[in-house]
Scaffold this active site. Structure first.
Site, mmCIF file in Angstrom:
data_model
loop_
_atom_site.group_PDB
_atom_site.id
_atom_site.type_symbol
_atom_site.label_atom_id
_atom_site.label_comp_id
_atom_site.label_asym_id
_atom_site.label_seq_id
_atom_site.Cartn_x
_atom_site.Cartn_y
_atom_site.Cartn_z
ATOM 1 N N ASP A 73 0.844 -1.192 0.000
ATOM 2 C CA ASP A 73 0.000 0.000 0.000
ATOM 3 C C ASP A 73 0.883 1.247 0.000
ATOM 4 O O ASP A 73 1.501 1.585 1.016
ATOM 5 C CB ASP A 73 -0.901 -0.022 1.256
ATOM 6 C CG ASP A 73 -1.844 1.162 1.279
ATOM 7 O OD1 ASP A 73 -1.631 2.121 0.505
ATOM 8 O OD2 ASP A 73 -2.801 1.130 2.080
ATOM 9 N N TYR A 168 -10.134 15.236 -7.133
ATOM 10 C CA TYR A 168 -9.140 14.600 -8.003
ATOM 11 C C TYR A 168 -8.142 15.610 -8.589
ATOM 12 O O TYR A 168 -6.924 15.405 -8.547
ATOM 13 C CB TYR A 168 -9.891 13.874 -9.118
ATOM 14 C CG TYR A 168 -9.027 13.119 -10.076
ATOM 15 C CD1 TYR A 168 -8.354 11.965 -9.679
ATOM 16 C CD2 TYR A 168 -8.884 13.551 -11.396
ATOM 17 C CE1 TYR A 168 -7.566 11.264 -10.583
ATOM 18 C CE2 TYR A 168 -8.104 12.853 -12.299
ATOM 19 C CZ TYR A 168 -7.449 11.714 -11.893
ATOM 20 O OH TYR A 168 -6.667 11.025 -12.778
ATOM 21 N N LYS A 211 -13.802 4.631 -17.933
ATOM 22 C CA LYS A 211 -13.938 5.945 -18.563
ATOM 23 C C LYS A 211 -14.729 5.810 -19.857
ATOM 24 O O LYS A 211 -15.011 4.706 -20.304
ATOM 25 C CB LYS A 211 -12.557 6.505 -18.838
ATOM 26 C CG LYS A 211 -11.785 6.656 -17.549
ATOM 27 C CD LYS A 211 -10.566 7.470 -17.734
ATOM 28 C CE LYS A 211 -10.301 8.197 -16.445
ATOM 29 N NZ LYS A 211 -9.514 9.385 -16.661
HETATM 30 P P1 NAD Z 1 -6.010 2.447 -12.633
HETATM 31 O O1 NAD Z 1 -7.102 2.649 -11.632
HETATM 32 O O2 NAD Z 1 -6.211 1.418 -13.668
HETATM 33 O O3 NAD Z 1 -4.644 2.165 -11.889
HETATM 34 C C1 NAD Z 1 -4.280 2.771 -10.688
HETATM 35 C C2 NAD Z 1 -3.747 1.679 -9.780
HETATM 36 O O4 NAD Z 1 -3.286 2.284 -8.578
HETATM 37 C C3 NAD Z 1 -4.809 0.651 -9.379
HETATM 38 O O5 NAD Z 1 -4.417 -0.636 -9.785
HETATM 39 C C4 NAD Z 1 -4.887 0.777 -7.883
HETATM 40 O O6 NAD Z 1 -5.097 -0.460 -7.203
HETATM 41 C C5 NAD Z 1 -3.525 1.350 -7.549
HETATM 42 N N1 NAD Z 1 -3.510 1.997 -6.247
HETATM 43 C C6 NAD Z 1 -4.435 2.834 -5.726
HETATM 44 N N2 NAD Z 1 -4.085 3.174 -4.473
HETATM 45 C C7 NAD Z 1 -2.913 2.532 -4.218
HETATM 46 C C8 NAD Z 1 -2.068 2.480 -3.082
HETATM 47 N N3 NAD Z 1 -2.372 3.138 -1.958
HETATM 48 N N4 NAD Z 1 -0.975 1.706 -3.135
HETATM 49 C C9 NAD Z 1 -0.665 1.003 -4.264
HETATM 50 N N5 NAD Z 1 -1.435 1.017 -5.367
HETATM 51 C C10 NAD Z 1 -2.549 1.776 -5.337
HETATM 52 O O7 NAD Z 1 -5.762 3.883 -13.286
HETATM 53 P P2 NAD Z 1 -4.910 4.263 -14.577
HETATM 54 O O8 NAD Z 1 -5.877 4.639 -15.637
HETATM 55 O O9 NAD Z 1 -3.889 3.234 -14.839
HETATM 56 O O10 NAD Z 1 -4.211 5.610 -14.082
HETATM 57 C C11 NAD Z 1 -2.849 5.655 -13.675
HETATM 58 C C12 NAD Z 1 -2.487 7.083 -13.275
HETATM 59 O O11 NAD Z 1 -2.730 7.971 -14.386
HETATM 60 C C13 NAD Z 1 -3.306 7.632 -12.122
HETATM 61 O O12 NAD Z 1 -2.510 8.477 -11.338
HETATM 62 C C14 NAD Z 1 -4.364 8.465 -12.800
HETATM 63 O O13 NAD Z 1 -4.871 9.489 -11.965
HETATM 64 C C15 NAD Z 1 -3.574 9.027 -13.968
HETATM 65 N N6 NAD Z 1 -4.446 9.436 -15.084
HETATM 66 C C16 NAD Z 1 -5.125 8.494 -15.795
HETATM 67 C C17 NAD Z 1 -5.945 8.898 -16.840
HETATM 68 C C18 NAD Z 1 -6.710 7.896 -17.663
HETATM 69 O O14 NAD Z 1 -7.417 8.307 -18.575
HETATM 70 N N7 NAD Z 1 -6.612 6.601 -17.401
HETATM 71 C C19 NAD Z 1 -6.093 10.257 -17.131
HETATM 72 C C20 NAD Z 1 -5.403 11.187 -16.368
HETATM 73 C C21 NAD Z 1 -4.567 10.764 -15.358
#
Ligand code: NAD
Length: 352
Positions: A73, A168, A211
């Site tokens: 975590d 966010y 999304k």
């Molecule tokens: P995702 O939800 O698929 O992946 C995020 C991962 O982080 C998850 O697997 C979750 O279990 C893990 N996580 C959350 N809290 C945690 C913790 N305390 N310790 C360890 N792991 C933890 O999201 P994603 O789409 O892969 O996004 C990745 C990053 O990119 C994020 O920071 C998100 O805000 C950013 N982002 C994504 C998008 C998009 O369109 N997907 C757009 C803008 C920004």
């Protein structure tokens, strides 16, 4: 002003060449982009990758062969220290996040992701990592500039004066500031990319965190498979967005992380191909070979009226920008979601 001066005058120390044995740590690697990034580096020949996520291992979207996978975590200091031990590069892709429905409803959860970046960047610094990457978002931009679907694309300076998306977006903005100050004050080379809606295979496609592109692909699959021939659309469908294919995202992360001109400097990482949600549905319908009746849900979360990525800066600095067309990316995404849907109906999940 003071920070500006420090940023400008800080000398960029020469560092040893990247080696394929450098330890690369990826936080959030059980998720969509982190998992894809692990796969990207393996494909590039990197041999020492540590993937970290708080989800139990069977729930990870991708488990890449040869990658060390740890269930920790990252909102806890001790887990961050353990994750970063020996790290040369640290990528923070971990956050509690989802699509509009999630981030409008769970603002506290989104804000609490501040703990992840706060502990992870400190752990990376203490471990002597050479570079640190933070995944920011278009939601860090001033929402007052996004009230019109006929958007003017957002350029990097549009984040200030700040009026980020509640919860966010503010978390992203403050975490960006952490990255800027770790560089300005302590010399940790940080990279900050503002992602604009990333989509593609191996992402969240149901359950409430998905999304728009994944949600629409799934809804079209459901309409076709059930024979209902109807689709529910959040809002009136005139909201506009740009969507970046996952392969462009991983490539862009690598380029931004290793560009000395971008240290401590937020930069857009997104496609500039703007579409309305209605046009996105048209495109998915074409991929599926159907035409559906549309039910508009005007009280559903719809987010800002419009936003797009201004790619002037990235083109100028990197001579590159995300260029996979939405038509090509949606084809691959639809195919993958259809396979997931059909596998789920048989009681299992397709994991690559
Ligand atoms: P995702 O939800 O698929 O992946 C995020 C991962 O982080 C998850 O697997 C979750 O279990 C893990 N996580 C959350 N809290 C945690 C913790 N305390 N310790 C360890 N792991 C933890 O999201 P994603 O789409 O892969 O996004 C990745 C990053 O990119 C994020 O920071 C998100 O805000 C950013 N982002 C994504 C998008 C998009 O369109 N997907 C757009 C803008 C920004």
């Amino acid at each position: 002003m003071f920070v500006r001066v420090m940023e400008k005058t800080r000398l960029i120390e020469k560092e040893s060449k990247r080696s394929k044995d450098d330890l690369i740590v990826i936080g959030g690697a059980g998720g969509f982009i982190g998992g894809a990034l692990a796969r990207y580096f393996v494909a590039k020949g990197f041999r020492n990758i540590r993937a970290v996520d708080k989800k139990p291992l069977p729930d990870w979207y991708q488990r890449v062969a040869g990658v060390e996978c740890l269930c920790l975590d990252l909102s806890r200091e001790r887990d961050c220290d353990q994750s970063c031990e020996g790290a040369v590069e640290v990528y923070n892709l971990a956050a509690d996040m989802g699509g509009m429905g999630f981030i409008e409803r769970f603002r506290v959860e989104c804000l609490r992701s501040i703990l992840i970046n706060t502990h992870l960047i400190e752990a990376a610094y203490r471990a002597g990592a050479r570079r640190y990457f933070f995944a920011s978002s278009a939601c860090a931009y001033n929402t007052l500039l996004q009230q019109d679907p006929q958007v003017t694309a957002l350029k990097e300076s549009d984040a200030y004066p700040a009026m980020a998306e509640r919860g966010y977006g503010w978390e992203k903005l403050v975490s960006e500031m952490f990255c800027q100050e770790y560089w300005a004050e302590r010399g940790l080379k940080t990279a900050i990319a503002r992602f604009h809606n990333v989509y593609g295979p191996n992402g969240t496609w149901d359950g409430g965190r998905e999304k728009a592109p994944a949600a629409i692909c799934r809804k079209v699959v459901e309409a076709v498979e059930s024979g209902s021939n109807r689709i529910k659309i959040w809002g009136d469908g005139t909201q506009t967005r740009s969507f970046m294919y996952i392969d462009d995202c991983t490539k862009g992360i690598d380029k931004i992380m290793h560009c000395d001109d971008l240290i401590g400097t937020p930069i857009n990482l997104g496609s500039s191909e703007l579409v309305s949600i209605n046009e996105l549905v048209d495109k998915v319908e074409r991929v599926a070979g159907v035409k559906l009746e549309r039910d508009y849900q005007l009280d559903a979360p719809r987010g800002v009226a419009g936003h797009n990525s201004d790619n002037t800066f990235i083109r100028q600095v990197l001579g590159w920008e995300p260029d996979t067309t939405l038509n090509a990316g949606l084809k691959a995404t639809y195919r993958w979601i259809l396979a997931q849907f059909q596998a789920m109906r048989k009681g299992h999940r397709v994991v690559e």
